[in-house]
Design a protein around this motif. Structure first.
Motif, PDB file in Angstrom:
ATOM      1  N   PRO A 143      -9.972  11.282   0.246  1.00 15.76           N
ATOM      2  CA  PRO A 143      -8.678  11.064  -0.419  1.00 15.76           C
ATOM      3  C   PRO A 143      -8.083  12.362  -0.944  1.00 15.76           C
ATOM      4  O   PRO A 143      -8.810  13.315  -1.221  1.00 15.76           O
ATOM      5  CB  PRO A 143      -9.007  10.122  -1.577  1.00 15.76           C
ATOM      6  CG  PRO A 143     -10.481  10.105  -1.710  1.00 15.76           C
ATOM      7  CD  PRO A 143     -11.102  10.740  -0.507  1.00 15.76           C
ATOM      8  N   ARG A 144      -6.738  12.401  -1.070  1.00 14.37           N
ATOM      9  CA  ARG A 144      -6.116  13.588  -1.656  1.00 14.37           C
ATOM     10  C   ARG A 144      -6.592  13.739  -3.116  1.00 14.37           C
ATOM     11  O   ARG A 144      -7.025  12.750  -3.731  1.00 14.37           O
ATOM     12  CB  ARG A 144      -4.595  13.504  -1.559  1.00 14.37           C
ATOM     13  CG  ARG A 144      -3.994  12.381  -2.344  1.00 14.37           C
ATOM     14  CD  ARG A 144      -2.521  12.210  -2.072  1.00 14.37           C
ATOM     15  NE  ARG A 144      -2.297  11.139  -1.114  1.00 14.37           N
ATOM     16  CZ  ARG A 144      -1.143  10.491  -0.990  1.00 14.37           C
ATOM     17  NH1 ARG A 144      -0.110  10.822  -1.712  1.00 14.37           N
ATOM     18  NH2 ARG A 144      -1.026   9.509  -0.120  1.00 14.37           N
ATOM     19  N   TYR A 164     -13.174  10.153   5.818  1.00 19.11           N
ATOM     20  CA  TYR A 164     -11.936   9.877   5.076  1.00 19.11           C
ATOM     21  C   TYR A 164     -12.080  10.467   3.679  1.00 19.11           C
ATOM     22  O   TYR A 164     -12.952  10.054   2.912  1.00 19.11           O
ATOM     23  CB  TYR A 164     -11.695   8.366   4.984  1.00 19.11           C
ATOM     24  CG  TYR A 164     -11.708   7.725   6.351  1.00 19.11           C
ATOM     25  CD1 TYR A 164     -10.527   7.540   7.067  1.00 19.11           C
ATOM     26  CD2 TYR A 164     -12.912   7.343   6.942  1.00 19.11           C
ATOM     27  CE1 TYR A 164     -10.540   6.985   8.341  1.00 19.11           C
ATOM     28  CE2 TYR A 164     -12.943   6.780   8.221  1.00 19.11           C
ATOM     29  CZ  TYR A 164     -11.754   6.609   8.908  1.00 19.11           C
ATOM     30  OH  TYR A 164     -11.774   6.067  10.164  1.00 19.11           O
ATOM     31  N   PHE A 197      -6.185  11.338  -6.057  1.00 20.26           N
ATOM     32  CA  PHE A 197      -6.813  10.025  -5.864  1.00 20.26           C
ATOM     33  C   PHE A 197      -8.328  10.089  -6.068  1.00 20.26           C
ATOM     34  O   PHE A 197      -8.999   9.071  -6.052  1.00 20.26           O
ATOM     35  CB  PHE A 197      -6.535   9.485  -4.453  1.00 20.26           C
ATOM     36  CG  PHE A 197      -5.121   9.057  -4.202  1.00 20.26           C
ATOM     37  CD1 PHE A 197      -4.187   8.989  -5.233  1.00 20.26           C
ATOM     38  CD2 PHE A 197      -4.715   8.712  -2.926  1.00 20.26           C
ATOM     39  CE1 PHE A 197      -2.884   8.589  -5.000  1.00 20.26           C
ATOM     40  CE2 PHE A 197      -3.410   8.308  -2.675  1.00 20.26           C
ATOM     41  CZ  PHE A 197      -2.487   8.247  -3.713  1.00 20.26           C
ATOM     42  N   GLU A 238      -3.762   5.773   1.603  1.00 22.50           N
ATOM     43  CA  GLU A 238      -3.572   6.872   2.544  1.00 22.50           C
ATOM     44  C   GLU A 238      -3.127   6.323   3.896  1.00 22.50           C
ATOM     45  O   GLU A 238      -3.488   5.200   4.265  1.00 22.50           O
ATOM     46  CB  GLU A 238      -4.890   7.653   2.744  1.00 22.50           C
ATOM     47  CG  GLU A 238      -5.470   8.259   1.475  1.00 22.50           C
ATOM     48  CD  GLU A 238      -4.709   9.493   1.022  1.00 22.50           C
ATOM     49  OE1 GLU A 238      -3.612   9.768   1.538  1.00 22.50           O
ATOM     50  OE2 GLU A 238      -5.231  10.184   0.125  1.00 22.50           O
ATOM     51  N   GLU A 239      -2.368   7.147   4.621  1.00 21.50           N
ATOM     52  CA  GLU A 239      -1.889   6.702   5.928  1.00 21.50           C
ATOM     53  C   GLU A 239      -3.060   6.386   6.868  1.00 21.50           C
ATOM     54  O   GLU A 239      -3.076   5.386   7.557  1.00 21.50           O
ATOM     55  CB  GLU A 239      -1.039   7.806   6.547  1.00 21.50           C
ATOM     56  CG  GLU A 239       0.211   7.268   7.208  1.00 21.50           C
ATOM     57  CD  GLU A 239       1.192   8.388   7.436  1.00 21.50           C
ATOM     58  OE1 GLU A 239       1.121   8.959   8.527  1.00 21.50           O
ATOM     59  OE2 GLU A 239       1.981   8.700   6.509  1.00 21.50           O
ATOM     60  N   LYS A 240      -4.061   7.304   6.841  1.00 20.07           N
ATOM     61  CA  LYS A 240      -5.240   7.083   7.681  1.00 20.07           C
ATOM     62  C   LYS A 240      -6.352   6.529   6.782  1.00 20.07           C
ATOM     63  O   LYS A 240      -6.939   7.266   5.997  1.00 20.07           O
ATOM     64  CB  LYS A 240      -5.668   8.426   8.289  1.00 20.07           C
ATOM     65  CG  LYS A 240      -6.806   8.327   9.260  1.00 20.07           C
ATOM     66  CD  LYS A 240      -7.190   9.709   9.805  1.00 20.07           C
ATOM     67  CE  LYS A 240      -8.610   9.690  10.331  1.00 20.07           C
ATOM     68  NZ  LYS A 240      -9.461  10.717   9.762  1.00 20.07           N
ATOM     69  N   HIS A 241      -6.561   5.219   6.872  1.00 18.87           N
ATOM     70  CA  HIS A 241      -7.621   4.652   6.033  1.00 18.87           C
ATOM     71  C   HIS A 241      -8.727   4.070   6.902  1.00 18.87           C
ATOM     72  O   HIS A 241      -8.504   3.729   8.073  1.00 18.87           O
ATOM     73  CB  HIS A 241      -7.060   3.616   5.050  1.00 18.87           C
ATOM     74  CG  HIS A 241      -6.379   2.463   5.695  1.00 18.87           C
ATOM     75  ND1 HIS A 241      -7.068   1.457   6.322  1.00 18.87           N
ATOM     76  CD2 HIS A 241      -5.072   2.160   5.825  1.00 18.87           C
ATOM     77  CE1 HIS A 241      -6.214   0.587   6.805  1.00 18.87           C
ATOM     78  NE2 HIS A 241      -5.002   0.990   6.526  1.00 18.87           N
ATOM     79  N   HIS A 283      -8.579   4.483  -0.659  1.00 19.27           N
ATOM     80  CA  HIS A 283      -8.275   4.944   0.700  1.00 19.27           C
ATOM     81  C   HIS A 283      -7.125   4.184   1.354  1.00 19.27           C
ATOM     82  O   HIS A 283      -6.466   4.703   2.245  1.00 19.27           O
ATOM     83  CB  HIS A 283      -9.530   4.839   1.576  1.00 19.27           C
ATOM     84  CG  HIS A 283     -10.615   5.754   1.100  1.00 19.27           C
ATOM     85  ND1 HIS A 283     -10.691   7.061   1.482  1.00 19.27           N
ATOM     86  CD2 HIS A 283     -11.615   5.558   0.219  1.00 19.27           C
ATOM     87  CE1 HIS A 283     -11.718   7.630   0.869  1.00 19.27           C
ATOM     88  NE2 HIS A 283     -12.291   6.741   0.099  1.00 19.27           N
ATOM     89  N   ASN A 296       0.820  -1.225   0.000  1.00 20.19           N
ATOM     90  CA  ASN A 296       0.000   0.000   0.000  1.00 20.19           C
ATOM     91  C   ASN A 296       0.852   1.272   0.000  1.00 20.19           C
ATOM     92  O   ASN A 296       0.381   2.343   0.370  1.00 20.19           O
ATOM     93  CB  ASN A 296      -1.000  -0.007   1.156  1.00 20.19           C
ATOM     94  CG  ASN A 296      -0.304   0.015   2.495  1.00 20.19           C
ATOM     95  OD1 ASN A 296       0.915  -0.152   2.569  1.00 20.19           O
ATOM     96  ND2 ASN A 296      -1.059   0.242   3.544  1.00 20.19           N
ATOM     97  N   LYS A 297       2.100   1.142  -0.468  1.00 25.41           N
ATOM     98  CA  LYS A 297       2.958   2.346  -0.589  1.00 25.41           C
ATOM     99  C   LYS A 297       3.010   2.769  -2.050  1.00 25.41           C
ATOM    100  O   LYS A 297       3.375   1.970  -2.921  1.00 25.41           O
ATOM    101  CB  LYS A 297       4.394   2.056  -0.144  1.00 25.41           C
ATOM    102  CG  LYS A 297       4.535   1.497   1.239  1.00 25.41           C
ATOM    103  CD  LYS A 297       4.974   2.574   2.222  1.00 25.41           C
ATOM    104  CE  LYS A 297       4.951   2.062   3.646  1.00 25.41           C
ATOM    105  NZ  LYS A 297       3.876   1.120   3.988  1.00 25.41           N
TER     106      LYS A 297
END
Ligand code: KG4
Ligand code: ZN
Length: 335
Positions: free
Chosen positions: A296-297, A294, A300, A123-126, A120, A24-25
């Motif tokens: 997304p940026r 949540y 995304f 993202e770090e916070k999913h 999502h 997920n990176k």
């Protein structure tokens, strides 16, 4: 086991996207948004597939270069299998199949809407499972309950236009360029929602935007007859009114879905999730309803290959490959 290195390819409509992820990176995410359609006021399918053919190799090369990896490092290829424009989908699927055969690595077919909903996880916070996702774009308007990466349930969807189309068609009536959603958003920030348009009373969690569109048209025709400069003199307020009507409808249904399911982890996805008014109002509601939201940026939200690669990782881990004789599916749950 180390995280898989996956190449993602997205060619469902008019964006040629390529991305590389490790688990997920995100390592690279590039997109070529076709501008050949602007002059036509909408996407022309034949022009889209031709532009994908021209752009797919440069985009994949660029993504690999940005990620600092080569073809030999890639362990799997994820590609949008549908829904979308057939000619556009074929370019991506044939390219991915050819590449997977030549490299001797698996190819995963990803449902475009599933990818929007699962973006999502980059993202770090999913969100934790289960969560609700309001998927809003030019082709789709859905509330999806996500119980697991491979367990999605559509709770509500539009009966006619997608909300992005409602934004774009209203923008066209206001003389704004295509796609008009971002222009409505921009002008809305300078105006007040003083005009009222009809809101469809659709039962349950479904949506309908065709009545809204007609009510905007009749209203504008009537006002322009009285005063030809009506639109230019009221553009900001008109945009604010269109925007408020549409986002209120979306969020009312989302509140209803949260009440019905008891789920308070709420996500946005799709191009319309870029809308500033929507992003602002959902945060206000979240405070009142005790939601975890949540968003997304921006890259995304619109069509991108990063989400395809991410959804591909879930399939890779389960060993779900695309059959050799697979043909993309242009429609199905399109709205
Ligand atoms: O997800 P997307 O890039 O492509 C589809 O799969 O449809 O979404 C494109 C849609 C268009 O209708 C566009 O007008 C809308 O998203 N959109 C917006 C905004 N940015 C993009 N709508 C309202 N406000 C925005 N800021
Ligand atoms: Zn999309």
């Amino acid at each position: 086991m180390s995280e898989p290195l996956i190449l993602g390819i997205e060619t469902s409509c008019d964006d040629t996207g390529a991305a590389v992820v490790r688990g997920n990176k995100l390592l690279a995410n590039v997109v070529n948004s076709q501008d050949v359609h602007v002059a036509w006021g909408g996407v022309v399918p034949e022009l889209a597939s031709r532009a994908h053919q021209q752009q797919i190799v440069p985009m994949v090369d660029l993504a690999l270069q940005k990620a600092g990896v080569s073809f030999a490092d890639i362990e799997g290829i994820a590609v949008t299998a549908g829904p979308g424009l057939m000619g556009s989908l074929l370019v991506g699927v044939q390219f991915a199949k050819g590449l997977s055969l030549s490299l001797g690595i698996p190819c995963m077919g990803v449902h475009h809407l599933e990818a929007h909903v699962l973006v999502h996880f980059l993202e770090e916070k999913h969100p934790p499972f289960p969560y609700l996702c309001l998927l809003v774009s030019g082709g789709h308007t859905q509330i999806v309950q996500v119980d697991a990466a491979d367990k999605l349930m559509v709770l509500g969807k539009t009966w006619d236009d997608a909300v992005g189309e409602a934004f774009d068609k209203s923008a066209k009536m206001l003389g704004l360029p295509y796609p008009g959603g971002p222009f409505i958003d921009k002008y809305a920030q300078e105006g007040k929602p003083v005009f009222r348009f009809s809101k469809a009373q659709i039962p349950g969690l479904d949506f309908s935007f065709s009545g809204f569109k007609t009510s905007v048209r009749y209203f504008l025709e009537e006002q322009i007859q009285k005063k030809p400069e009506f639109i230019s003199e009221n553009l900001q307020n008109l945009c604010a009114s269109v925007q408020q009507n549409l986002i209120e409808t979306l969020l009312q249904k989302l509140q209803m879905a949260s009440k019905q399911t008891g789920i308070r982890h709420i996500a946005l996805a799709g191009g319309v999730a870029a809308n500033q008014g929507l992003r602002h109002l959902i945060k206000e509601i979240a405070l009142k309803e005790n939601w975890h939201v949540y968003i997304p940026r921006l890259p995304f939200c619109t069509d991108n290959a990063a989400m395809i690669a991410m959804a591909g990782v879930f399939k890779f881990e389960k060993g779900i490959w695309l059959p050799d004789d697979f043909v993309p599916f242009p429609s199905g749950n399109n709205h």
